[in-house]
Design an enzyme around this catalytic site. Structure first.
Site, PDB file in Angstrom:
ATOM      1  N   LYS A 165      47.105  46.524  35.570  1.00 13.79           N
ATOM      2  CA  LYS A 165      47.577  45.359  36.326  1.00 13.79           C
ATOM      3  C   LYS A 165      47.778  44.201  35.355  1.00 13.79           C
ATOM      4  O   LYS A 165      46.866  43.863  34.588  1.00 13.79           O
ATOM      5  CB  LYS A 165      46.488  44.998  37.342  1.00 13.79           C
ATOM      6  CG  LYS A 165      46.997  44.630  38.705  1.00 13.79           C
ATOM      7  CD  LYS A 165      45.804  44.517  39.634  1.00 13.79           C
ATOM      8  CE  LYS A 165      46.162  43.866  40.909  1.00 13.79           C
ATOM      9  NZ  LYS A 165      44.965  43.581  41.712  1.00 13.79           N
TER      10      LYS A 165
HETATM   11  C1  E4P Z   1      45.142  43.090  45.085  1.00 17.33           C
HETATM   12  O1  E4P Z   1      45.700  43.705  44.229  1.00 17.33           O
HETATM   13  C2  E4P Z   1      44.910  41.628  45.042  1.00 17.33           C
HETATM   14  O2  E4P Z   1      44.255  41.281  43.876  1.00 17.33           O
HETATM   15  C3  E4P Z   1      44.150  41.214  46.265  1.00 17.33           C
HETATM   16  O3  E4P Z   1      44.759  41.836  47.401  1.00 17.33           O
HETATM   17  C4  E4P Z   1      44.041  39.729  46.456  1.00 17.33           C
HETATM   18  O4  E4P Z   1      43.474  39.459  47.709  1.00 17.33           O
HETATM   19  P1  E4P Z   1      42.867  38.038  48.096  1.00 17.33           P
HETATM   20  O5  E4P Z   1      43.985  37.044  48.179  1.00 17.33           O
HETATM   21  O6  E4P Z   1      42.219  38.259  49.427  1.00 17.33           O
HETATM   22  O7  E4P Z   1      41.887  37.672  47.013  1.00 17.33           O
END
Ligand code: E4P
Length: 229
Positions: free
Chosen positions: A83
């Site tokens: 990522k």
């Molecule tokens: C996933 O890849 C993201 O990092 C995550 O869904 C972020 O979610 P949040 O906005 O609830 O922290």
């Protein structure tokens, strides 16, 4: 639509994988911090639990260090998706890792223009954050609609729309209606998706009526006795 689980909690993942509904996992530095565990060990363990992509995020912000981190993460298992943030350095690294055959998930996407860049950089996934857009008074799902429509215009782009920052089952249903490829769900949201009061009420009524028959499907001669009567 594929369902990923948005957590670094190994026990939660193992529990939900047993439902047969989990196609992958996403983590981020905040989720890793919440788990309180060693990052690299956790990624290795999760990769052994799930056959599908497991997103593990780099934490450097300059391209050379990000690339080194990305390669380290990719070496953990073949199902790691590295990522990277949607920054110029992140997309540079995305292109290099994609060319090396590594899956890349470009995260922190908040506009259609950014999603177009991620696809051009060879991302396997782009992660638009719907909940965080809703939080600031924008409409997160409108972004999903735009990205899905744009990608459909260019079948050569192979990037999958991974709906992130999901807060409730309605987000998942709306994203599915729009044709998003993947939604990554906090474990609580996946569990909420099972729930309907009429399911509980209907099941209670069926079981009460069944109890009145005095039969047991698995009991001695149960099925045979029922057929003979
Ligand atoms: C996933 O890849 C993201 O990092 C995550 O869904 C972020 O979610 P949040 O906005 O609830 O922290």
């Amino acid at each position: 639509m594929k369902f990923f689980i948005d957590t670094a909690d190994r026990a939660e993942i193992a529990d939900l994988v047993a439902t047969g509904l989990v196609d992958g996992v996403t983590t981020n530095p905040s989720l890793v911090a919440k788990s309180g565990r060693n990052f690299l060990e956790t990624v290795k363990e999760i990769c052994a639990l799930v056959a599908g992509p497991v997103s593990a995020e780099v934490t450097a912000t300059d391209a050379p260090t990000m690339l080194e981190e990305g390669r380290r993460l990719a070496a953990i298992a073949s199902n790691v998706a590295v990522k990277v943030p949607l920054t110029p350095d992140g997309l540079k690294v995305c292109r290099t890792l994609a060319d090396e055959g590594t899956m890349v998930n470009v995260t922190l996407c908040f506009s259609a223009a950014q999603a177009l860049l991620a696809a051009k950089a060879g991302a396997r996934f782009v992660s638009p954050f719907v909940g965080r857009l809703d939080d600031v008074g924008a409409t997160g799902m409108e972004l999903i609609r735009e990205i899905v429509a744009i990608y459909r215009n260019y079948p050569a782009l192979k990037t999958e729309v991974l709906v992130a920052s999901v807060r409730n089952p309605l987000h998942v249903v709306e994203a599915a209606k729009l044709g998003a490829d993947v939604a990554t769900l906090p474990p609580a949201v996946l569990r909420q998706m099972f729930a309907h009061p009429l399911t509980d009420k209907g099941l209670a009524a069926f079981l009460a009526d069944w109890a009145k028959t005095g039969q047991s499907i698995l009991g001695p001669g149960g099925a045979v006795r029922a057929a003979a009567e």
